[in-house]
Each structure stands twice: as structure tokens, then as C-alpha cells.
Design a protein around this motif. Structure first.
Motif, PDB file in Angstrom:
ATOM      1  N   GLN A  53       0.827  -1.204   0.000  1.00 33.77           N
ATOM      2  CA  GLN A  53       0.000   0.000   0.000  1.00 33.77           C
ATOM      3  C   GLN A  53       0.863   1.257   0.000  1.00 33.77           C
ATOM      4  O   GLN A  53       0.606   2.210  -0.747  1.00 33.77           O
ATOM      5  CB  GLN A  53      -0.926   0.024   1.217  1.00 33.77           C
ATOM      6  CG  GLN A  53      -1.772   1.302   1.292  1.00 33.77           C
ATOM      7  CD  GLN A  53      -2.227   1.649   2.709  1.00 33.77           C
ATOM      8  OE1 GLN A  53      -1.990   0.898   3.637  1.00 33.77           O
ATOM      9  NE2 GLN A  53      -2.864   2.799   2.858  1.00 33.77           N
ATOM     10  N   ILE A  54       1.897   1.258   0.836  1.00 31.69           N
ATOM     11  CA  ILE A  54       2.775   2.425   0.926  1.00 31.69           C
ATOM     12  C   ILE A  54       3.469   2.659  -0.404  1.00 31.69           C
ATOM     13  O   ILE A  54       3.554   3.798  -0.892  1.00 31.69           O
ATOM     14  CB  ILE A  54       3.797   2.225   2.057  1.00 31.69           C
ATOM     15  CG1 ILE A  54       3.079   2.160   3.417  1.00 31.69           C
ATOM     16  CG2 ILE A  54       4.828   3.354   2.068  1.00 31.69           C
ATOM     17  CD1 ILE A  54       3.963   1.702   4.559  1.00 31.69           C
ATOM     18  N   SER A  55       3.971   1.589  -1.020  1.00 28.00           N
ATOM     19  CA  SER A  55       4.683   1.723  -2.288  1.00 28.00           C
ATOM     20  C   SER A  55       3.765   2.191  -3.410  1.00 28.00           C
ATOM     21  O   SER A  55       4.151   3.025  -4.241  1.00 28.00           O
ATOM     22  CB  SER A  55       5.335   0.388  -2.664  1.00 28.00           C
ATOM     23  OG  SER A  55       6.118   0.503  -3.833  1.00 28.00           O
ATOM     24  N   LEU A  56       2.542   1.674  -3.447  1.00 24.99           N
ATOM     25  CA  LEU A  56       1.592   2.042  -4.493  1.00 24.99           C
ATOM     26  C   LEU A  56       0.937   3.390  -4.240  1.00 24.99           C
ATOM     27  O   LEU A  56       0.440   4.035  -5.173  1.00 24.99           O
ATOM     28  CB  LEU A  56       0.500   0.972  -4.613  1.00 24.99           C
ATOM     29  CG  LEU A  56       0.904  -0.380  -5.198  1.00 24.99           C
ATOM     30  CD1 LEU A  56      -0.227  -1.392  -5.008  1.00 24.99           C
ATOM     31  CD2 LEU A  56       1.241  -0.249  -6.678  1.00 24.99           C
ATOM     32  N   GLY A  57       0.880   3.800  -2.971  1.00 23.47           N
ATOM     33  CA  GLY A  57       0.189   5.038  -2.626  1.00 23.47           C
ATOM     34  C   GLY A  57      -1.317   4.913  -2.679  1.00 23.47           C
ATOM     35  O   GLY A  57      -2.028   5.899  -2.915  1.00 23.47           O
ATOM     36  N   ASP A  64      -6.994  -2.447  -1.009  1.00 25.38           N
ATOM     37  CA  ASP A  64      -7.300  -2.062  -2.386  1.00 25.38           C
ATOM     38  C   ASP A  64      -6.926  -3.149  -3.382  1.00 25.38           C
ATOM     39  O   ASP A  64      -7.692  -3.462  -4.299  1.00 25.38           O
ATOM     40  CB  ASP A  64      -6.582  -0.761  -2.765  1.00 25.38           C
ATOM     41  CG  ASP A  64      -7.356   0.474  -2.349  1.00 25.38           C
ATOM     42  OD1 ASP A  64      -8.539   0.348  -2.004  1.00 25.38           O
ATOM     43  OD2 ASP A  64      -6.772   1.576  -2.362  1.00 25.38           O
ATOM     44  N   VAL A  65      -5.726  -3.721  -3.230  1.00 26.61           N
ATOM     45  CA  VAL A  65      -5.258  -4.698  -4.222  1.00 26.61           C
ATOM     46  C   VAL A  65      -6.074  -5.978  -4.196  1.00 26.61           C
ATOM     47  O   VAL A  65      -6.034  -6.759  -5.152  1.00 26.61           O
ATOM     48  CB  VAL A  65      -3.765  -5.024  -4.018  1.00 26.61           C
ATOM     49  CG1 VAL A  65      -2.911  -3.795  -4.239  1.00 26.61           C
ATOM     50  CG2 VAL A  65      -3.494  -5.645  -2.649  1.00 26.61           C
ATOM     51  N   MET A  66      -6.826  -6.203  -3.114  1.00 25.35           N
ATOM     52  CA  MET A  66      -7.670  -7.383  -3.047  1.00 25.35           C
ATOM     53  C   MET A  66      -8.903  -7.263  -3.917  1.00 25.35           C
ATOM     54  O   MET A  66      -9.513  -8.273  -4.274  1.00 25.35           O
ATOM     55  CB  MET A  66      -8.093  -7.652  -1.597  1.00 25.35           C
ATOM     56  CG  MET A  66      -6.972  -8.112  -0.691  1.00 25.35           C
ATOM     57  SD  MET A  66      -7.514  -8.292   1.037  1.00 25.35           S
ATOM     58  CE  MET A  66      -8.922  -9.389   0.871  1.00 25.35           C
ATOM     59  N   GLN A  67      -9.304  -6.025  -4.258  1.00 28.08           N
ATOM     60  CA  GLN A  67     -10.550  -5.856  -4.988  1.00 28.08           C
ATOM     61  C   GLN A  67     -10.381  -5.136  -6.325  1.00 28.08           C
ATOM     62  O   GLN A  67     -11.330  -5.016  -7.077  1.00 28.08           O
ATOM     63  CB  GLN A  67     -11.577  -5.117  -4.118  1.00 28.08           C
ATOM     64  CG  GLN A  67     -11.127  -3.757  -3.602  1.00 28.08           C
ATOM     65  CD  GLN A  67     -11.448  -2.613  -4.517  1.00 28.08           C
ATOM     66  OE1 GLN A  67     -12.466  -2.644  -5.204  1.00 28.08           O
ATOM     67  NE2 GLN A  67     -10.587  -1.608  -4.567  1.00 28.08           N
ATOM     68  N   ASP A  68      -9.145  -4.688  -6.643  1.00 26.52           N
ATOM     69  CA  ASP A  68      -8.966  -3.963  -7.903  1.00 26.52           C
ATOM     70  C   ASP A  68      -8.292  -4.786  -8.994  1.00 26.52           C
ATOM     71  O   ASP A  68      -7.973  -4.273 -10.069  1.00 26.52           O
ATOM     72  CB  ASP A  68      -8.190  -2.657  -7.678  1.00 26.52           C
ATOM     73  CG  ASP A  68      -6.740  -2.871  -7.230  1.00 26.52           C
ATOM     74  OD1 ASP A  68      -6.258  -4.018  -7.245  1.00 26.52           O
ATOM     75  OD2 ASP A  68      -6.093  -1.869  -6.860  1.00 26.52           O
TER      76      ASP A  68
END
Length: 268
Positions: A151-155, A161-165
Motif C-alpha cells: 500500500q505504501i509503495s503504491l500510494g 485495495d489490491v484485493m478488490q482492484d
């Protein structure tokens, strides 16, 4: 959907008695966390936890008969060879390498281990997302997606978020030939801000092989029998791994809606 193979829940070591109880309940191994370099600065302002383990904790964890002990050391650096030698000497059965950014540095880490222990690489940077397949081509044993640092790296707005996008699904597609894991779970009926049932469902849907016990597990299990709690968690995972396809799809949609609810609650 029916998924074969054992599912591992890996425990962050606290003390020998507690670890023994969890291992008796089906925890697959203990993690001793020696990663400290840059972590306080990187995670400043985020709801994360920095462990305070040292080599004595590794030796204590290793004293439990038959226990599989994993050790997370610092990411690639000039002292990696020394760190690897130290944790191998203290008895580590598996080494977890965080903050990977390129296959070449991952290969250097694998070479440093030289087959003396199992190897887990963490995918938790933007750069690592672009080379997951190349990482899996190395002689490693596991890939673990670290949602906090990713999350920190992606901002992004949330660790979920990455679980649903679609990004976690894309990572899963690229992970071939090695064990795959992400996230962390806790007791049945617990989990905040995202209820644990959504994590369990996602782990099962993506055919994950393992996960970590999240930090709230230690708080949630207070006053309970850790072994019984772990057995119940394994039961829930077994049920999730054997859902009908329609139920998998419905649960995935419910998870996505729940993540959107978390985002609204946290950011408006």
C-alpha cells in the motif's frame, strides 16, 4: 471449488509457551522478525507494527521440538551475507527476504542462502510487481504479498485495495511453481476494519497456500485456548476452500463491497 493440499497459518513468535500452544492447534511454523532497516521511516504514519525480535528469540523458537522456524531479515544490503550466516547459525529453517525490487538482487539473496534453508520472497514494492514471474523462476519456495508495504509503495488508500482492484489476482496468475500467500487472519468472527471472513474467502478463492496470523490475533485470543482457536480457523478455511463456484463469486462481490465500505469510512 475444491482445493487440495494443506493450508499453513504462520505465527509470529512471542514466547515458547504460547508458540507451543499454537503449534499444537495447527500453526505451521513460527516467524522471528529481524527486519528493522528503514522500517520506522517507511511506515511512519501507517497502522503497522515493528517487531523487536533478536537472535535470542530465534534460538528460543528453535528450542521447541519439531518446530519450523522462519526468520525475516532486512532487505537487500551490504550486510545481507552476514545476516544470512547469523540466522542460519541460530537455526533458521527458512529465511524471508523483504523489500525485493529486482530479480538480480533476489538471486544474490538466494545465492547467499546456498540451499541451507528454504527461501520466501516478499512482494511489497511497485518494482516487484513487474517481475513476479522472474522471481518465481529462481530456486525459491514461497512468494508472500505484504499488503502493508505494498500500500505504501503504491500510494493506495487502503491495504485492501489490491484485493478488490485486480492487482492481487494478477500477482496470483504470475506466481507459478512456488507457494503463494498474502495478508493475515485472526479468529472466527473477528477482524477490523475488514471482517476476517473476507480474508479467508479471498485466500481460498486465490488458492493461497499460507498466510500469517495477523497482529490482532494475539489480542483476540486472550482468555481463549489458542489451540482450539487455531483448529476453528482451519475449519473455516477448509469450508472456504470447498465452496461452490457461485458462492465463491458471491463472497468475492461481498468482499469488494466491504472494502469499498472501509474506504468510505476511512476517507469519506
Amino acid at each position: 471449488m475444491t482445493t487440495s493440499g494443506a493450508f499453513e497459518m504462520l505465527l509470529f513468535h512471542r514466547d515458547v509457551a504460547f508458540s507451543k500452544a499454537c503449534l499444537n492447534g495447527g500453526a505451521g511454523g513460527q516467524i522471528v522478525d529481524l527486519e528493522t532497516r528503514g522500517k520506522a521511516v517507511r511506515q511512519d504514519g501507517f497502522d503497522t507494527q515493528i517487531s523487536v525480535h533478536d537472535l535470542h528469540d530465534l534460538e528460543a523458537a528453535k528450542s521447541i521440538p519439531g518446530a519450523h522456524v522462519l526468520c525475516r531479515i532486512n532487505g537487500p544490503g551490504s550486510d545481507t551475507t552476514r545476516e544470512v550466516a547469523d540466522v542460519l547459525a541460530a537455526g533458521a529453517d527458512e529465511i524471508i527476504f523483504p523489500m525485493i525490487r529486482h530479480p538480480d538482487e533476489a538471486k544474490a539473496l538466494v545465492d547467499a542462502v546456498a540451499g541451507a534453508a528454504r527461501v520466501t520472497l516478499m512482494v511489497e514494492t511497485v518494482e516487484a510487481l513487474a517481475c513476479v514471474a522472474d522471481l518465481c523462476a529462481l530456486p525459491i519456495d514461497r512468494i508472500y504479498v505484504g499488503l502493508n508495504d505494498l500500500q505504501i509503495s503504491l500510494g493506495t488508500s487502503s491495504i485492501f485495495d489490491v484485493m478488490q482492484d485486480g492487482r492481487l489476482d494478477a500477482i496470483r496468475t504470475d506466481v507459478q511453481g512456488v507457494e503463494f500467500g498474502f495478508g493475515g487472519i485472526t479468529l472466527r468472527g473477528k477482524g477490523s476494519p475488514l471482517p476476517v471472513r473476507h480474508l479467508v474467502g479471498a485466500l481460498a478463492r486465490l488458492d493461497a497456500d499460507f498466510t500469517f496470523l495477523r497482529r490482532s490475533f494475539y489480542r483476540d485470543v486472550e482468555g481463549r485456548d489458542p489451540a482450539l482457536s487455531l483448529r476453528q480457523m482451519h475449519e473455516d478455511m477448509h469450508i472456504a476452500r470447498n465452496r461452490a463456484p457461485g458462492q465463491v463469486a458471491a463472497d468475492h462481490n461481498a468482499m469488494r463491497a466491504a472494502v469499498q465500505g472501509v474506504l468510505v469510512a476511512e476517507h469519506g
